[in-house]
Each structure stands twice: as C-alpha cells, then as structure tokens.
Write a protein that holds these residues in place. Sequence first.
Motif, PDB file in Angstrom:
ATOM      1  N   ALA A  25      46.486  29.841  17.405  1.00  0.00           N
ATOM      2  CA  ALA A  25      45.417  29.127  16.683  1.00  0.00           C
ATOM      3  C   ALA A  25      44.944  27.929  17.659  1.00  0.00           C
ATOM      4  O   ALA A  25      43.631  27.465  17.555  1.00  0.00           O
ATOM      5  N   TRP A  26      45.786  27.492  18.618  1.00  0.00           N
ATOM      6  CA  TRP A  26      45.234  26.584  19.556  1.00  0.00           C
ATOM      7  C   TRP A  26      44.756  27.110  21.025  1.00  0.00           C
ATOM      8  O   TRP A  26      44.526  26.516  21.860  1.00  0.00           O
ATOM      9  N   LYS A  27      44.961  28.630  21.150  1.00  0.00           N
ATOM     10  CA  LYS A  27      44.411  29.370  22.367  1.00  0.00           C
ATOM     11  C   LYS A  27      43.083  29.236  22.336  1.00  0.00           C
ATOM     12  O   LYS A  27      42.361  29.514  21.486  1.00  0.00           O
ATOM     13  N   VAL A  48      41.847  25.379   7.976  1.00  0.00           N
ATOM     14  CA  VAL A  48      41.982  23.965   7.750  1.00  0.00           C
ATOM     15  C   VAL A  48      43.239  23.698   6.845  1.00  0.00           C
ATOM     16  O   VAL A  48      44.029  22.715   7.042  1.00  0.00           O
ATOM     17  N   ASP A  49      43.194  24.657   6.019  1.00  0.00           N
ATOM     18  CA  ASP A  49      44.328  24.453   5.037  1.00  0.00           C
ATOM     19  C   ASP A  49      45.561  24.677   5.827  1.00  0.00           C
ATOM     20  O   ASP A  49      46.711  23.961   5.086  1.00  0.00           O
ATOM     21  N   GLU A  55      44.814  19.517  11.758  1.00  0.00           N
ATOM     22  CA  GLU A  55      44.825  19.073  12.988  1.00  0.00           C
ATOM     23  C   GLU A  55      43.742  19.881  13.871  1.00  0.00           C
ATOM     24  O   GLU A  55      43.432  19.526  14.748  1.00  0.00           O
ATOM     25  N   LEU A  56      43.395  21.353  13.344  1.00  0.00           N
ATOM     26  CA  LEU A  56      42.723  22.174  13.975  1.00  0.00           C
ATOM     27  C   LEU A  56      41.236  21.715  13.972  1.00  0.00           C
ATOM     28  O   LEU A  56      40.473  22.343  14.767  1.00  0.00           O
ATOM     29  N   VAL A  57      41.156  20.897  13.073  1.00  0.00           N
ATOM     30  CA  VAL A  57      39.599  20.140  13.259  1.00  0.00           C
ATOM     31  C   VAL A  57      39.221  19.378  14.487  1.00  0.00           C
ATOM     32  O   VAL A  57      38.053  19.226  14.922  1.00  0.00           O
ATOM     33  N   ARG A  58      40.592  19.035  15.302  1.00  0.00           N
ATOM     34  CA  ARG A  58      40.268  18.220  16.427  1.00  0.00           C
ATOM     35  C   ARG A  58      40.352  19.069  17.630  1.00  0.00           C
ATOM     36  O   ARG A  58      40.358  18.582  18.659  1.00  0.00           O
ATOM     37  N   CYS A 105      40.661  15.326   7.733  1.00  0.00           N
ATOM     38  CA  CYS A 105      41.122  14.861   8.954  1.00  0.00           C
ATOM     39  C   CYS A 105      40.334  13.766   9.382  1.00  0.00           C
ATOM     40  O   CYS A 105      39.408  13.858  10.071  1.00  0.00           O
ATOM     41  N   PRO A 106      40.458  12.576   8.890  1.00  0.00           N
ATOM     42  CA  PRO A 106      39.578  11.332   8.989  1.00  0.00           C
ATOM     43  C   PRO A 106      39.331  11.137  10.478  1.00  0.00           C
ATOM     44  O   PRO A 106      38.383  10.646  10.906  1.00  0.00           O
TER      45      PRO A 106
END
Length: 450
Positions: A70-72, A97-98, A102-105, A134-135
């Motif tokens: 997911a981070w690649k 996101v569920d 942190e994938l929002v960032r 993710c504020p």
Amino acid sequence: MNTMNDIDYKLKVAAQEGDINLLYTLIEEDPYVLEYIDLIPFVETPLHIAASMGHVQFATEIMRLKPSFAWKLNQQGFSPIHLALQNNQKSMVLRFVDMNKELVRIKGKEGLTPLHLACQSGEIDLLANFLFVCPNSIEDVTVRGETALHIAVKNEHYESLHVLVGWLKTTRQRGAREFEKLVLNYKDEKGNTVLHISALNNDLKALRLLVKTKINLNAKNSENSTALDIAASSEIKGILLSAGAKPSSKVKDVSKLEDKLRSNVTILDKMLIYILRIRKDISEEQRNAFLIVATLIATATYQSALSPPGGVYQGNAGDYNNNVKNNTSLNSKEVGKSVISEGDFFYLINFEYTFTFVINHDNISFDTKWINRWFIVHTNLFGFAYCYVYNMRLISPTSTTSTFNLVMVHVFNFLHSSVYWSIFIVYKRLKVNGKDREIKIRNRLGGNKW
C-alpha cells in the motif's frame, strides 16, 4: 514448470480480473512471488493494478498478505490509493482508509497526497472523510509548498475550500486556534498565501470566504506584495479594502531574525527567557510536584474555610443559658454561623478562600500547561499566606497586634498584586513571542513560512 516471467504475467492477470483463487495458485507454485516484488523500490504491484480496476476484495486480500504494498510507489510516482483516486474508484479509496488511515498522508509524485488529489478534483465527500479520519493530513504540503487550501483555490474548487475552512473553524484538537491561523497563512514557494492566489485568480467566492477567517489580510509574498497589490480586478480590491487590507507601502515589515538577535534585551525579554529556560529544564517529577503542592493548598484552604477564625455560634444548652443570663438572645437561625462580622466573612471567603480553592481545583482537574500550574501555584501561595495573616488579624487579642497584622495584610496584598500582574504581562509576552506550539506546527508543515 512455469518460469518467473510466466508467474509475473499470471499475477497481473489475477490482479486485473480480481481473481483471488488464481493468486493463491501462484503462491503455491512460488511462495516468494510477492516477496520478490517487495524488494523492488519502485514497482507496479498487483495492488496498484487491483486499485486501478476497483477490485476491492482482491486488493483487501493483497493488503492483508503484504501491507507494505500500500506504501509502494510505481515508476510514475503513484501509490495504489493515488491510482484509485485517479480512476474514480471511491469504494476502493474508502477501503484503503478503513484499513490504514495514515494512507491519507502518503506522498506521491510532487508531494501530492490523497487529500491534495481530493481537493484537486473537487471530491468533497472523500475530502471530508479524509479530514475526519486523519486530521493531521491537512498539514502536508507539496514540493511547491502548497497546502490543500492552495490546491483548492488554484483549481477553482470553491466547495473544497469551503470544506477545508469549515474544518479549520470547527476542529477541537489541541492548539486548534494557532493551528487554524498557521494553515490559513501558510505560504507557498513564491511566498503567496491562499489569499494572494484568490486575489490573483479573481476568485470572488473564495475571497469572500477567506476574508472572514483568521487569515492575515496584509501578508507579503516574495515580491513584497500584499493581496491588495496583486488584485486582478476593482471588485476584488473593493472586497479587500472593506475587510481592512492594505497595500504593501502601508504595511510594516516583520522583523527578521537577525534584527531580533541584534536588538537590546528588555527586562520583560529577560523574564521571558528565564521562564522558557525553566520550561526546557523542568522534569516530569517537578511537574508532578506542582500538582501535589496545588492539592495541599486546596486541602488546607478547604479545611480553614470550614473552621473560620473565632469559630461558629453553638446551639447547646450551656450557650443558651449563658445568653439568657447576659440578657442576649441567640436566634436559632444563627446557630452554626461564623462569629466574625459580615464584611470580614465576605472578604475572607469570597476573595481568598474561594479564589484559592477554585483556581487550584481547576488546576488539578483540567491539568493545564505546566507554566500555568507554575503561575497558579505561586500566586496561590501568596493567597494562602494572605489568608493566614488576615486570620491572625481577626483573632488578634489587642489593638497593637491587630494593627500589625492589618499592615501585613496590605503588604501581602501589594505583593500578591505585583506578582499577579508580572505573571500576566510575562505570560502575554510568552504567548506572543514564544509561540512554541506555532513553531512545532510550522516545522511539521515544512518550514518557517508566514
């Protein structure tokens, strides 16, 4: 037997079709098939393909087996969630996101995050969801120093800007007021705030919204221009002028760091520096000690309030007989009341006991900042000592001792007031010049930009 190229091809086919059974068939043939992909720094993984196609179940299975996918980033600089957004696969985005908020960032090409892409495309439902889960994602900036607000205005998505401003106004996170001001006034690589961008783009709706916020109407960009200087139309200028904006020629330049370091250090600055140095050196044990002292003061004040000087009127038979012999009357309503005068009681209880007790109670209950506790504890130590001296005056047996203690009351009153106002002034300077919270936020945002 299948070669490595055959397995790679079939893995892509499985991702394109969302075929979980084929995925496990390939894993049976080569248990390290996913590990080989994970070793490549920039690669299109099966998760990238499934995210683009919207195969939610297949993507979920891959994420469960290899969360690192997911981070690649692929060779074009995009993560799976970026591709899902670009291909309008909203269900896929929400599943990402569920599983990991942190994938929002996650930053892709040019530092763009999913929050930035949502602002760019005007997907306000996804934007609101990102801010809710993710504020801190609103802190992220692109390689051009653009916040989500910059992107919304540059792409003329008023609704996205409206959601972002509304979130900043209503967030209740710690340091929310300073945070709102800093995000609104953040400058991009050219020194432009979002107000500059809206004025330059002749965006009336965005401008009307922004002038009602905590944005700095007179901030200057890298070319030393305010939003009023670069306004694209007379209507924009009219809105800015009515809100209180000024041209750069009438705005005083902010002092530079080198100027501040060369300036003379005032007495208040010395006090501020002293307090900040204490703040850096204080330990957790000392913080806890402040709370213990506050608790002891509150306890002692509570006890002394229940036992005022001279005690209270008693209602036993002996007191009643004595009052009858002395031709004095004791009203039943006075039983249990303080024997001191109404004026002394009012002054003692309301201005000393109540003040000291309530402030300490709030200090203990809400666990305010350590510097607030330091101020409150020391102020209340004066107040507690004041209570003691005032009590001594009330129970003094002679006029001489009463006069002496009256003088001491006024001395303590002077000291108490002096300390209080000194604390008040220094604390205000601390809020204005210290800005510890603001510095931390600016660092997280990527620099010291105003």
